[in-house]
Design an enzyme around this catalytic site. Sequence first.
Site, PDB file in Angstrom:
ATOM      1  N   ASP A   1     -11.671  -1.111  -9.032  1.00 22.23           N
ATOM      2  CA  ASP A   1     -11.646   0.117  -9.831  1.00 22.23           C
ATOM      3  C   ASP A   1     -10.481   0.142 -10.820  1.00 22.23           C
ATOM      4  O   ASP A   1     -10.527   0.892 -11.803  1.00 22.23           O
ATOM      5  CB  ASP A   1     -11.525   1.345  -8.911  1.00 22.23           C
TER       6      ASP A   1
ATOM      7  N   TYR B   1     -27.433   8.399   4.972  1.00 21.01           N
ATOM      8  CA  TYR B   1     -27.717   7.157   5.693  1.00 21.01           C
ATOM      9  C   TYR B   1     -26.774   7.028   6.892  1.00 21.01           C
ATOM     10  O   TYR B   1     -25.673   7.573   6.892  1.00 21.01           O
ATOM     11  CB  TYR B   1     -27.619   5.952   4.749  1.00 21.01           C
TER      12      TYR B   1
ATOM     13  N   ARG C   1     -16.483   3.739   5.833  1.00 19.55           N
ATOM     14  CA  ARG C   1     -15.492   3.017   5.014  1.00 19.55           C
ATOM     15  C   ARG C   1     -14.303   2.575   5.855  1.00 19.55           C
ATOM     16  O   ARG C   1     -13.757   1.488   5.647  1.00 19.55           O
ATOM     17  CB  ARG C   1     -14.992   3.910   3.874  1.00 19.55           C
TER      18      ARG C   1
ATOM     19  N   GLU D   1       0.854  -1.198   0.000  1.00 22.92           N
ATOM     20  CA  GLU D   1       0.000   0.000   0.000  1.00 22.92           C
ATOM     21  C   GLU D   1       0.886   1.243   0.000  1.00 22.92           C
ATOM     22  O   GLU D   1       1.796   1.357   0.818  1.00 22.92           O
ATOM     23  CB  GLU D   1      -0.931  -0.038   1.221  1.00 22.92           C
ATOM     24  N   GLN D   2       0.568   2.179  -0.889  1.00 24.48           N
ATOM     25  CA  GLN D   2       1.419   3.375  -1.013  1.00 24.48           C
ATOM     26  C   GLN D   2       1.354   4.304   0.204  1.00 24.48           C
ATOM     27  O   GLN D   2       2.343   4.944   0.561  1.00 24.48           O
ATOM     28  CB  GLN D   2       1.052   4.161  -2.265  1.00 24.48           C
TER      29      GLN D   2
HETATM   30  C1  LIG Z   1     -19.446   9.220  -4.420  1.00 23.99           C
HETATM   31  C2  LIG Z   1     -19.121   7.758  -4.392  1.00 23.99           C
HETATM   32  C3  LIG Z   1     -19.889   6.895  -3.628  1.00 23.99           C
HETATM   33  C4  LIG Z   1     -19.646   5.518  -3.648  1.00 23.99           C
HETATM   34  N1  LIG Z   1     -20.444   4.696  -2.903  1.00 23.99           N
HETATM   35  C5  LIG Z   1     -20.279   3.353  -2.987  1.00 23.99           C
HETATM   36  C6  LIG Z   1     -21.137   2.454  -2.252  1.00 23.99           C
HETATM   37  O1  LIG Z   1     -22.027   2.877  -1.488  1.00 23.99           O
HETATM   38  N2  LIG Z   1     -20.939   1.112  -2.414  1.00 23.99           N
HETATM   39  C7  LIG Z   1     -19.956   0.607  -3.225  1.00 23.99           C
HETATM   40  O2  LIG Z   1     -19.856  -0.619  -3.349  1.00 23.99           O
HETATM   41  N3  LIG Z   1     -19.109   1.435  -3.906  1.00 23.99           N
HETATM   42  C8  LIG Z   1     -19.251   2.781  -3.796  1.00 23.99           C
HETATM   43  N4  LIG Z   1     -18.394   3.614  -4.472  1.00 23.99           N
HETATM   44  C9  LIG Z   1     -17.281   3.034  -5.278  1.00 23.99           C
HETATM   45  C10 LIG Z   1     -16.108   2.607  -4.384  1.00 23.99           C
HETATM   46  O3  LIG Z   1     -15.669   3.702  -3.618  1.00 23.99           O
HETATM   47  C11 LIG Z   1     -14.928   2.074  -5.208  1.00 23.99           C
HETATM   48  O4  LIG Z   1     -15.405   1.287  -6.262  1.00 23.99           O
HETATM   49  C12 LIG Z   1     -14.000   1.220  -4.340  1.00 23.99           C
HETATM   50  O5  LIG Z   1     -13.379   2.000  -3.352  1.00 23.99           O
HETATM   51  C13 LIG Z   1     -12.938   0.528  -5.207  1.00 23.99           C
HETATM   52  O6  LIG Z   1     -12.087  -0.227  -4.390  1.00 23.99           O
HETATM   53  P1  LIG Z   1     -10.631  -0.635  -4.884  1.00 23.99           P
HETATM   54  O7  LIG Z   1     -10.037  -1.436  -3.767  1.00 23.99           O
HETATM   55  O8  LIG Z   1     -10.707  -1.215  -6.249  1.00 23.99           O
HETATM   56  O9  LIG Z   1      -9.853   0.746  -5.061  1.00 23.99           O
HETATM   57  P2  LIG Z   1      -9.466   1.861  -3.982  1.00 23.99           P
HETATM   58  O10 LIG Z   1     -10.478   1.913  -2.893  1.00 23.99           O
HETATM   59  O11 LIG Z   1      -9.219   3.114  -4.743  1.00 23.99           O
HETATM   60  O12 LIG Z   1      -8.100   1.346  -3.363  1.00 23.99           O
HETATM   61  C14 LIG Z   1      -6.892   1.405  -4.081  1.00 23.99           C
HETATM   62  C15 LIG Z   1      -5.733   1.394  -3.099  1.00 23.99           C
HETATM   63  O13 LIG Z   1      -4.516   1.282  -3.829  1.00 23.99           O
HETATM   64  C16 LIG Z   1      -3.557   2.194  -3.312  1.00 23.99           C
HETATM   65  N5  LIG Z   1      -2.634   2.510  -4.402  1.00 23.99           N
HETATM   66  C17 LIG Z   1      -2.869   3.251  -5.520  1.00 23.99           C
HETATM   67  N6  LIG Z   1      -1.787   3.315  -6.300  1.00 23.99           N
HETATM   68  C18 LIG Z   1      -0.805   2.579  -5.683  1.00 23.99           C
HETATM   69  C19 LIG Z   1       0.546   2.257  -6.011  1.00 23.99           C
HETATM   70  N7  LIG Z   1       1.107   2.706  -7.136  1.00 23.99           N
HETATM   71  N8  LIG Z   1       1.251   1.484  -5.140  1.00 23.99           N
HETATM   72  C20 LIG Z   1       0.677   1.015  -3.996  1.00 23.99           C
HETATM   73  N9  LIG Z   1      -0.601   1.305  -3.627  1.00 23.99           N
HETATM   74  C21 LIG Z   1      -1.346   2.062  -4.472  1.00 23.99           C
HETATM   75  C22 LIG Z   1      -4.400   3.378  -2.851  1.00 23.99           C
HETATM   76  O14 LIG Z   1      -3.718   4.175  -1.892  1.00 23.99           O
HETATM   77  C23 LIG Z   1      -5.626   2.667  -2.258  1.00 23.99           C
HETATM   78  O15 LIG Z   1      -5.438   2.326  -0.914  1.00 23.99           O
HETATM   79  C24 LIG Z   1     -18.598   5.002  -4.445  1.00 23.99           C
HETATM   80  C25 LIG Z   1     -17.777   5.878  -5.182  1.00 23.99           C
HETATM   81  C26 LIG Z   1     -18.036   7.242  -5.164  1.00 23.99           C
HETATM   82  C27 LIG Z   1     -17.151   8.160  -5.984  1.00 23.99           C
END
Ligand SMILES: Cc1cc2nc3c(=O)[nH]c(=O)nc-3n(C[C@H](O)[C@H](O)[C@H](O)COP(=O)(O)OP(=O)(O)OC[C@H]3O[C@@H](n4cnc5c(N)ncnc54)[C@H](O)[C@@H]3O)c2cc1C
Length: 399
Positions: free
Chosen positions: A295, A217, A108, A34-35
Amino acid sequence: MASPNRVMIVGGGIGGLAAALALLRRGLDVEVYEQSGELKEVGAGIQISSNGTRVLYALGLEQALGRVQVIPTRRQIRHWSTGETWSWFELGATTARRYGTPHIMLHRGDLHGVLADAVRCLKPDAIKVGKRCVGVIQCDEHVQLSFEAGEVMSAAFVIGADGIHSRIRECLFGPDKPEFTGCVAWRGLVPMERLPPHISQMLGTNWLGPRGHVLHYPVRRGELMNFISLVERDDWQIESWTVAGTTDELANDYRGWHADVHAIIRTIDVPFKWALMVRRPMDCWTKGRITLLGDACHPTLPFLGQGAVMAIEDAYVVAACIEKYFSDPATAFARYEQIRRDRTAMVVRKSHENRKQAFSPALANTDEIADSVARDWQQVRRSERLDWLYAYDATAVEI
Ligand SMILES: Cc1cc2nc3c(=O)[nH]c(=O)nc-3n(C[C@H](O)[C@H](O)[C@H](O)COP(=O)(O)OP(=O)(O)OC[C@H]3O[C@@H](n4cnc5c(N)ncnc54)[C@H](O)[C@@H]3O)c2cc1C
């Protein structure tokens, strides 16, 4: 240092930690990089629908979630200016009965903490913080990650769970081309005791209006209210949760909206804003021993509340595929993509469609809102429309 049996995960967000937990529970060795210097999530709420809790429960997290979650009693729909309210007995017991597992609401940071504790319980030093990955290369036998500080680590598999601005995706497929939607999201958290009793309730509220949508909520056992709003605006194009706005700016975006919306806005200390971008679904997520999840490969607009839930489903499936085809990475990731691509693309597409419906200018008209509630939010129809999403069981897919 090379470790032929290890899986390396880049990104310790919700998707990365869920994948680490799923792999460790299958007896595979994992390291998460994790960065950030500290393992934490943004201060905001998140909804996890039944298809997500089904996976989290299968990962053994039911009790830990029970200590921090809220199971809302119901959902209510409200008119943006008059405040007229329509109550739906969706969510709560209705959802749990229909789908077998509940729809929950969380801070979160609490969900992230539950996942991190469970990972550390199985492997105390699995999560490495302050490790920003800058590059990835591979040969037939292994994959190598390089980090900002100059270190290099090798393993059998790499999963890029590094979010919407994924470095791993860029290394594999080049830069992406996000397009601004003309829509901005606001978020904020409010201690429940600052709100009047008719607002501080254990239910989900959606305010429908023209050019905007507001949701609030309860999270953290009901101690905090999460505020999320979406509004059409074309003067803000930064896709990041770290940029603070002001409550005056937020209030200005909802000029003319009901006093209850402004009662919440006024209690938020610092609201944050995020420009919503869209990207075309990717044709492929994998190269050799490297794949993506969450994502990093299928970012989606938040109109279905499914981004993190899709990352959690991905995590369960990719772990099962790696376990089954450990000696054959090409088959492991081909099967993972085959299982996940259509479903996640459908979520991306439907979220985009929901945006048009949520922001219809016709919602300025009171009658149109009543029609919209009857047409789109009516409980039975809504459940039928969303069964494909919530009834899906990622833990039962044939690998
Ligand atoms: C307004 C809004 C509301 C939302 N509400 C919901 C909801 O109610 N329910 C739901 O299911 N989803 C919701 N989402 C979507 C959700 O937030 C994301 O889809 C989710 O956080 C994706 O998770 P992830 O682990 O793929 O990515 P992330 O949560 O972005 O995690 C990525 C991680 O990788 C790390 N990282 C990045 N680059 C590097 C690197 N080069 N080296 C090492 N580490 C790195 C980052 O620091 C981070 O910790 C919402 C989004 C928005 C914008």
